[in-house]
Design an enzyme around this catalytic site. Structure first.
Site, PDB file in Angstrom:
ATOM      1  N   PHE A 130       0.359  -1.263  -0.111  1.00 17.25           N
ATOM      2  CA  PHE A 130      -0.045  -0.002  -0.279  1.00 17.25           C
ATOM      3  C   PHE A 130       0.718   1.665  -0.003  1.00 17.25           C
ATOM      4  O   PHE A 130       2.182   1.398   0.990  1.00 17.25           O
ATOM      5  CB  PHE A 130      -0.706  -0.226   1.408  1.00 17.25           C
ATOM      6  CG  PHE A 130      -2.014   0.970   1.237  1.00 17.25           C
ATOM      7  CD1 PHE A 130      -3.143   0.905   0.690  1.00 17.25           C
ATOM      8  CD2 PHE A 130      -1.616   2.322   1.471  1.00 17.25           C
ATOM      9  CE1 PHE A 130      -4.076   1.910   1.088  1.00 17.25           C
ATOM     10  CE2 PHE A 130      -2.375   3.031   1.899  1.00 17.25           C
ATOM     11  CZ  PHE A 130      -4.335   3.010   1.605  1.00 17.25           C
ATOM     12  N   ASP A 201       1.466  -5.350   9.054  1.00 18.64           N
ATOM     13  CA  ASP A 201       0.624  -3.815   8.264  1.00 18.64           C
ATOM     14  C   ASP A 201      -1.023  -4.846   8.131  1.00 18.64           C
ATOM     15  O   ASP A 201      -1.519  -5.741   7.737  1.00 18.64           O
ATOM     16  CB  ASP A 201       0.574  -3.472   7.260  1.00 18.64           C
ATOM     17  CG  ASP A 201      -0.522  -2.473   7.117  1.00 18.64           C
ATOM     18  OD1 ASP A 201      -1.698  -2.472   7.331  1.00 18.64           O
ATOM     19  OD2 ASP A 201       0.209  -0.729   6.554  1.00 18.64           O
ATOM     20  N   TYR A 226     -10.913   1.577  10.771  1.00 16.09           N
ATOM     21  CA  TYR A 226     -11.913   2.081   9.687  1.00 16.09           C
ATOM     22  C   TYR A 226     -12.668   1.262   8.827  1.00 16.09           C
ATOM     23  O   TYR A 226     -13.458   1.086   8.035  1.00 16.09           O
ATOM     24  CB  TYR A 226     -11.929   3.478   9.144  1.00 16.09           C
ATOM     25  CG  TYR A 226     -10.857   3.658   8.352  1.00 16.09           C
ATOM     26  CD1 TYR A 226     -10.282   2.971   7.166  1.00 16.09           C
ATOM     27  CD2 TYR A 226      -9.921   4.485   8.311  1.00 16.09           C
ATOM     28  CE1 TYR A 226      -9.399   3.323   6.373  1.00 16.09           C
ATOM     29  CE2 TYR A 226      -8.906   4.431   8.316  1.00 16.09           C
ATOM     30  CZ  TYR A 226      -8.558   4.094   7.249  1.00 16.09           C
ATOM     31  OH  TYR A 226      -7.452   4.218   6.345  1.00 16.09           O
TER      32      TYR A 226
HETATM   33  C1  PLP Z   1      -6.333   1.383   4.534  1.00 17.58           C
HETATM   34  C2  PLP Z   1      -4.059   1.067   4.361  1.00 17.58           C
HETATM   35  C3  PLP Z   1      -3.430   2.359   5.369  1.00 17.58           C
HETATM   36  C4  PLP Z   1      -4.802   3.342   5.868  1.00 17.58           C
HETATM   37  O1  PLP Z   1      -3.715   4.515   6.216  1.00 17.58           O
HETATM   38  P1  PLP Z   1      -4.418   6.109   7.024  1.00 17.58           P
HETATM   39  O2  PLP Z   1      -3.488   5.913   7.514  1.00 17.58           O
HETATM   40  O3  PLP Z   1      -5.394   4.923   8.125  1.00 17.58           O
HETATM   41  O4  PLP Z   1      -4.359   6.609   5.995  1.00 17.58           O
HETATM   42  C5  PLP Z   1      -2.786   1.915   5.437  1.00 17.58           C
HETATM   43  N1  PLP Z   1      -2.574   0.840   5.018  1.00 17.58           N
HETATM   44  C6  PLP Z   1      -2.566  -0.219   5.087  1.00 17.58           C
HETATM   45  C7  PLP Z   1      -2.024  -1.663   4.392  1.00 17.58           C
HETATM   46  C8  PLP Z   1      -3.565  -0.030   3.828  1.00 17.58           C
HETATM   47  O5  PLP Z   1      -4.704  -1.138   3.623  1.00 17.58           O
END
Ligand code: PLP
Length: 416
Positions: A130, A201, A226
């Site tokens: 991501f 993660d 979320y």
């Molecule tokens: C959704 C997601 C995030 C989101 O990070 P935010 O700081 O909440 O915007 C981070 N890493 C991964 C792998 C995700 O899928």
């Protein structure tokens, strides 16, 4: 539905009638005319959340005012909910806390991991991780300078890329784009064999797939509130630090709520003991109240049953795509092997963007991931089998009639 037998909407409605998780559907507020296949991006709203937010605002905030930090237990919310999430992810007690966003938690834990492995300068990750994970690592490497770097390799090259220069291996357990899932225990053991730490993660895993961080010996983890935890838009994230590391770890952000005695107002920073030292500043109480409603539902639903339904639903979805949308140019990206996939199905098509817009216009809500992926989240707490039939029929019709070519589906929007 028997394997190999014909699937009809009726056989799927029968599965819904026998579904041991069916009762959870009414715990969520969902519009009647929508098939929601984007709970991996923003989970549905637990009905309890809107009641709870009203209660916290009107009673605890409006009437309790500042007294509520003590009287309503606001000051303990981040550790209390963190403890509950720790149970969901199979972590040891007192090793998980809710704080900040996933991105900020990544920064905190990556910086701490590099300090735990002095002399090693590499953050190893997967190309295709991501973007925020990669961006945070790039920014941290630039901040530290002196040869620090993010090294991203293809998933199959990870074992070979693990060498004595790697301080921390940072991986997303379930890939956001493809839905492919790593073997956490095996890769963690490989990282440890080279003296590296493993940071996972869990954004697309927590509340979606069985997790056993303690038995996998994961060192560090972050995750999202979320998505499958249904904590509400912008819900705070969580982080986990294995108990064995907690005495040595030093976080790069030393805010007052990480202090051993925040209300002593001492001039010098002294870290709290344990996971409390991973906090930074004042927690978002209204958002935490929402998050707790989602987390409580996740704790109630037995994970073995949830996972079995998730796999059955994603199998069914892929099978229906193959049977009913054959020849329409869709390619299934998500691995078919059960132990190699999370709780989503990704389909590739060169016109994925307008096709998804046409689907959304018909009330079938998934999302688009650049450059060419249609992504469908499978959320067994509130998704019915028959809805998958309806979703595939809508997709079949949109492809067969080329309804997606309507110019109104071409315009790109800020959030995909
Ligand atoms: C959704 C997601 C995030 C989101 O990070 P935010 O700081 O909440 O915007 C981070 N890493 C991964 C792998 C995700 O899928």
């Amino acid at each position: 539905m028997t394997p190999g037998g014909a699937v009809t909407r009726e056989t799927l409605a029968a599965l819904d009638a026998a579904d041991p998780l069916a009762r959870f559907r009414e715990r969520f507020a969902l519009p009647r005319d929508v098939v929601y296949l984007d709970g991996n991006s923003l989970g549905a709203m637990p009905r309890a959340a809107s009641r709870r937010v009203a209660e916290v605002a009107e009673r605890e905030w409006a009437e309790g005012l500042i007294r509520s930090w003590n009287d309503a237990g606001w000051i303990d919310l981040a550790t209390r909910i963190g403890e509950k999430i720790g149970r969901i992810i199979g972590a040891a007690p007192a090793s998980t806390i809710v704080a900040d966003s996933t991105s900020v938690n990544l920064f905190k834990l990556l910086a701490a991991a590099l300090r735990l492995r002095p002399g090693r300068r590499v953050i190893l990750s997967e190309a295709g991780n991501f973007p925020t994970d990669l961006y945070i690592a790039q920014g941290l490497a630039a901040l530290l300078g002196e040869g620090h770097e993010l090294r991203s390799v293809a998933a199959e090259s990870l074992p070979a890329a693990l060498d004595e220069s790697v301080a921390v291996m940072m991986l997303t357990h379930v890939n956001y784009h493809t839905g492919a899932m790593h073997d956490m225990a095996a890769l963690t053991a490989q990282a440890h064999a080279k003296g590296a730490l493993a940071l996972w993660d869990l954004a697309h895993s927590a509340g979606a797939v069985p997790l056993a961080l303690a038995s996998a010996q994961a060192d560090l983890a972050v995750g999202c509130g979320y998505k499958f935890l249904n904590g509400g838009p912008g819900a705070p994230a969580f982080l986990h630090v294995a108990p064995a590391l907690q005495a040595q770890i030093r976080y790069p952000i030393t805010g007052w709520l990480a202090h051993a005695a925040p209300f002593a107002f001492e001039p010098g920073f002294r870290p709290a003991t344990g996971i409390a030292a991973a906090a930074v500043g004042t927690p978002p109480v209204l958002s935490l109240a929402c998050l707790e409603c989602g987390v409580d539902i996740a704790l109630e639903a037995p994970m073995e049953i949830l996972r079995a339904k998730s796999l059955a639903q994603s199998d069914l979805f892929m099978r229906l795509i193959e049977e009913r949308c054959a020849g329409a140019g869709l390619a299934i990206v998500t691995p078919r092997e059960e132990q190699r996939r999370g709780s989503q199905v990704s389909l590739r098509h060169p016109d994925a963007w307008p096709i998804m817009q046409a689907l959304i216009a018909r009330g079938v809500i998934g999302d688009f991931r650049a450059p060419d992926v249609l992504r469908f989240g499978i959320t067994p707490l509130y998704l019915r089998y028959a809805e998958l039939w309806d979703a595939v029929e809508a997709l079949r019709d949109i492809l067969a009639t080329e309804a997606w070519r309507d110019p109104r589906y071409a315009a790109r929007r800020a959030v995909t």
